[in-house]
Enzyme design. Structure first.
Site, PDB file in Angstrom:
ATOM      1  N   GLY A 144      14.519  -1.045  -2.239  1.00 11.30           N
ATOM      2  CA  GLY A 144      14.111  -0.759  -0.878  1.00 11.30           C
ATOM      3  C   GLY A 144      14.834  -1.651   0.102  1.00 11.30           C
ATOM      4  N   SER A 145      14.378  -1.619   1.366  1.00  5.23           N
ATOM      5  CA  SER A 145      15.037  -2.410   2.394  1.00  5.23           C
ATOM      6  C   SER A 145      14.965  -3.894   2.104  1.00  5.23           C
ATOM      7  CB  SER A 145      14.376  -2.128   3.755  1.00  5.23           C
ATOM      8  OG  SER A 145      14.478  -0.768   4.083  1.00  5.23           O
ATOM      9  N   LYS A 171       6.987  -2.301  -5.737  1.00  5.07           N
ATOM     10  CA  LYS A 171       8.053  -2.829  -4.882  1.00  5.07           C
ATOM     11  C   LYS A 171       7.824  -4.323  -4.675  1.00  5.07           C
ATOM     12  CE  LYS A 171      10.056  -2.466  -0.245  1.00  5.07           C
ATOM     13  NZ  LYS A 171       9.942  -1.785   1.062  1.00  5.07           N
ATOM     14  N   GLY A 207      13.514  -5.296  -1.099  1.00 10.94           N
ATOM     15  CA  GLY A 207      13.081  -5.647  -2.436  1.00 10.94           C
ATOM     16  C   GLY A 207      13.436  -4.611  -3.481  1.00 10.94           C
ATOM     17  N   GLY A 217      14.841   1.406  -8.436  1.00 14.23           N
ATOM     18  CA  GLY A 217      15.417   1.552  -7.104  1.00 14.23           C
ATOM     19  C   GLY A 217      15.374   0.258  -6.327  1.00 14.23           C
ATOM     20  N   ASP A 230      13.561   3.709   9.357  1.00 12.63           N
ATOM     21  CA  ASP A 230      14.618   3.669   8.332  1.00 12.63           C
ATOM     22  C   ASP A 230      14.629   4.956   7.507  1.00 12.63           C
ATOM     23  OD1 ASP A 230      16.763   2.497   7.061  1.00 12.63           O
ATOM     24  OD2 ASP A 230      15.557   1.408   5.619  1.00 12.63           O
ATOM     25  N   VAL A 240      12.409  -2.165  -6.781  1.00 10.63           N
ATOM     26  CA  VAL A 240      11.288  -1.300  -7.151  1.00 10.63           C
ATOM     27  C   VAL A 240      11.301  -1.089  -8.658  1.00 10.63           C
ATOM     28  CG1 VAL A 240      10.138   0.901  -6.761  1.00 10.63           C
ATOM     29  CG2 VAL A 240      11.466  -0.147  -4.911  1.00 10.63           C
TER      30      VAL A 240
END
Length: 693
Positions: free
Chosen positions: A390-391, A410, A393, A388, A515, A395
């Site tokens: 993140g905002s 992350k 970086g 995945g 977020d 994962v």
């Protein structure tokens, strides 16, 4: 024989000669380049078909990885990075006489680096990193006087670093780390007056640091770690990595003269004595790693003395690792001045140290892990382990520790504006919170990577069932067991609301997440929801005004961010409530807030509002309509056996969507508080089941 036939034969012979034997002779057209590239291709394995365009049906300058000069149409760039290409690099590389840049990094090349590379006198960049090149470093590379960058790390190169390397007077970056190089660092490196970065870590080099290294006034990064090197240091270096060597004796008192030093890594050596007091002169120091040595005495008070201008940098992160030494006594009170200290590791020293800094809790809650440990846990941050984004970086899935525990790692993108700040925000938030519906943090990493660059990562509990985003949208056309039932959606909605209510009303100080969206809601093996990604979170006790230099910008994600944020309002609890409202509407309508249907003023909020209650079945997720008809879940079947099945299903949907509409009102004053949201959602669930939970 006629003159024309004789000329034709002579020309053909010249082409054959240039193809069969690398030489400095060239024909004034790109035919020489074409033949050279075809010769190179003939010795390569190309499983991905990256160089399949290298044939007679495509013009040379349109071949994959090939760039030509505009004027002469000769090959100037060869870029085949990360294409899984294997094989030997042909000596015909030397016939591409106009080359300025070669990038073969992250492939499977093996064999020697051909000596013919030295014929490329225009060459400026040579990147061979992360392959399996063996043999020695060609001595005659010094014949490439324009070379600026030479990357050959992570190969199997052997032998000594040739002294001739010192003739590359324009060289700025030289990376030979993670090979099998032996011998001493040649003193001729001191001639490289333009050198900015030198990395020869993780080899088998020995001897002393050459005195001439001190002449490199432009050098700011030096990595000699993982060798058997000792000696004196340059005074201009800003990042000095000497860990895992055989350095012995005391830390020299002159260490304070390295006034530009930002990171000092001397872990895993045989350093004894005390930490010198003049280490406090290193006013630029951000990270200090002296663990696994034989240091004695106490921590000098000077470490806590930092100039006011550094204490005012709120994004500054400092790592201090003094573990596994023989230090004793109490910490100096000045250590409490290090308000931005993210990582402090002091274990393995037996007299107990007095905790005088509030930041010592970081070590107790999140024991520091190294970059190397995370690299192993994620198989060198393999793309196959990426799960995945993140905002700030990527994962990765990893197996961590002796018990091989599954974790999510992350890795913060520090190159993106706000990345470092998001790491600090997340550390600060997660250090103080614990709730069953928040993603649990295992530990953190604030270190430097194998190239000496800053590296920060957060390690979380692994969530087996991925993100809510995947469940809502990736299986959109498959109405099978992988779809979320009405009851599952209702439980997830309550889980998320409980998490936000905890952040707003049960944390001191209160925390705004900033977020909320489906990809930040993760599901464990029991389909219990956990809210994660606190990179944009904010403590409401923060009184310092946001400035242009410290603000991340509009907080949140388009479609979920509260409208008042776009007009300059501070982050607030009602902003989180708005995001939750949009999330609820998305979960039960199946529509993203940025769906293409929402144009000309129509929003997800208005779409849901217009459908309630009479046109309910026009706005809900289609799979829930089928579910209401068939009852394909035991809980829904229970509700229908009571004789009120469809009525309760409709009441449930109207109730949840109504809460979503109120929470996503444009005016913050018209939105609910989170305590009311949780109470009303629980009431909807109780009514749906006909009993209290």
């Amino acid at each position: 024989m006629s003159t024309s036939i004789l000329l034709c034969c002579s020309f053909s012979f010249l082409l054959i000669y240039s193809f069969s034997t690398p030489s400095t002779a060239t024909i004034h057209s790109n035919e020489t380049d074409r033949l050279a590239l075809l010769a190179i291709k003939s010795q390569l394995h190309d499983p991905l078909g990256a160089i399949s365009s290298w044939n007679n049906s495509v013009p040379l300058c349109l071949w994959t990885g090939v760039s030509c000069g505009r004027r002469h149409q000769r090959v100037t760039v060869l870029d085949l990075r990360n294409q899984s290409i294997g094989g030997n690099l042909s000596p015909f590389i030397g016939n591409l006489s106009f080359l300025r840049s070669i990038n073969l990094g992250d492939n499977n090349f093996y064999g020697d680096i051909p000596n013919e590379v030295s014929l490329l006198f225009r060459l400026e960049i040579l990147i061979l990193a992360n392959n399996s090149f063996s043999g020695t470093i060609p001595k005659n590379l010094s014949h490439c006087p324009n070379l600026i960058q030479f990357h050959a790390y992570r190969n199997s190169l052997q032998g000594e670093i040739p002294p001739e390397i010192g003739n590359l007077l324009k060289l700025e970056i030289l990376y030979f780390s993670e090979n099998h190089l032996t011998g001493q660092l040649p003193s001729s490196i001191g001639n490289l007056s333009s050198l900015l970065q030198l990395d020869v870590g993780l080899n088998s080099l020995s001897g002393t640091i050459p005195y001439s290294l001190g002449r490199l006034r432009s050098l700011f990064y030096l990595n000699l770690g993982g060798n058997n090197i000792s000696g004196n240091l340059s005074s201009t270096v800003t990042r000095l990595v000497l860990g895992d060597n055989q350095i012995y004796g005391s830390i020299p008192p002159g260490i304070g003269n390295l006034v530009n030093l930002e990171a000092l890594s001397m872990e895993k050596n045989q350093i004894s004595g005390t930490i010198p007091h003049d280490i406090g002169k290193l006013k630029m120091l951000e990270a200090l790693y002296l663990d696994e040595n034989s240091l004695r005495g106490s921590i000098p008070a000077s470490i806590g003395i930092l100039p006011q201008q550094i204490l005012g940098i709120t994004t500054l992160s400092i790592g201090l690792d003094l573990s596994n030494n023989l230090l004793s006594g109490s910490f100096p009170s000045q250590l409490g001045n290090l308000k931005t200290l993210l990582v402090l590791y002091i274990s393995g020293n037996r007299r107990s140290a007095q905790n005088t800094s509030s930041m010592l809790q970081m070590d107790e809650l999140f024991p520091m892990v190294s970059y190397a440990e995370l690299r192993r846990a994620t198989d060198d941050f393999s793309s196959s382990n990426m799960i995945g984004q993140g905002s700030y970086g990527l994962v990765y899935k990893g197996t961590f520790g002796e018990k091989r525990t599954l974790v999510a790692v992350k890795v913060i993108n520090l190159q993106e504006k706000g990345g470092s700040r998001s790491f600090i925000s997340e550390c600060q938030a997660l250090r103080n919170i614990r709730h069953r519906n928040l993603v649990g943090i295992v530990t953190v990493c604030s270190s430097i990577d194998s190239k000496g660059a800053d590296f920060k990562a957060l390690i979380y509990e692994y969530m087996e069932n991925g993100s809510l985003e995947e469940w809502l949208h990736q299986n959109k056309d498959q109405l099978d067991a992988s779809n979320l039932s009405l009851f599952q959606r209702l439980n997830i909605a309550i889980d998320v609301a409980c998490a936000v209510e905890y952040l707003h009303h049960h944390c001191e100080p209160p925390i705004v997440h900033g977020d909320l969206k489906p990809c930040n809601v993760l599901l464990d093996q029991d389909m219990v929801a956990h809210v994660g990604d606190f990179g944009l979170s904010k403590f409401l006790s923060d009184t310092a005004p946001e400035t242009q230099s410290s603000s991340i910008g509009i907080r949140g994600t388009v479609g979920y961010v509260a409208p008042e944020y776009g007009m300059g309002s501070e982050v607030s609890m009602p902003g989180d409530v708005y995001s939750l409202g949009i999330l609820l509407l998305e979960m039960f309508t199946g529509k993203r807030p940025i769906d293409s249907m929402f144009t000309d003023g129509l929003t997800l909020h208005e779409f849901a509002k217009m459908g309630l209650p009479e046109r309910l079945w026009d706005i809900v997720e289609p799979s829930l309509l089928l579910e209401a008809s068939s009852g394909n879940n035991n809980v829904e079947k229970f509700a229908r056996r009571s004789g009120e099945g469809r009525v309760r299903t409709e009441e449930c949907l109207v109730g949840v969507l109504g809460i979503g509409v109120v929470c996503s009102m444009e005016s913050p004053a018209e939105r609910m508080e989170m305590t009311d949201v949780v109470a009303k959602l629980c009431g909807v669930r109780e009514n749906f089941l006909g009993r209290r939970i």
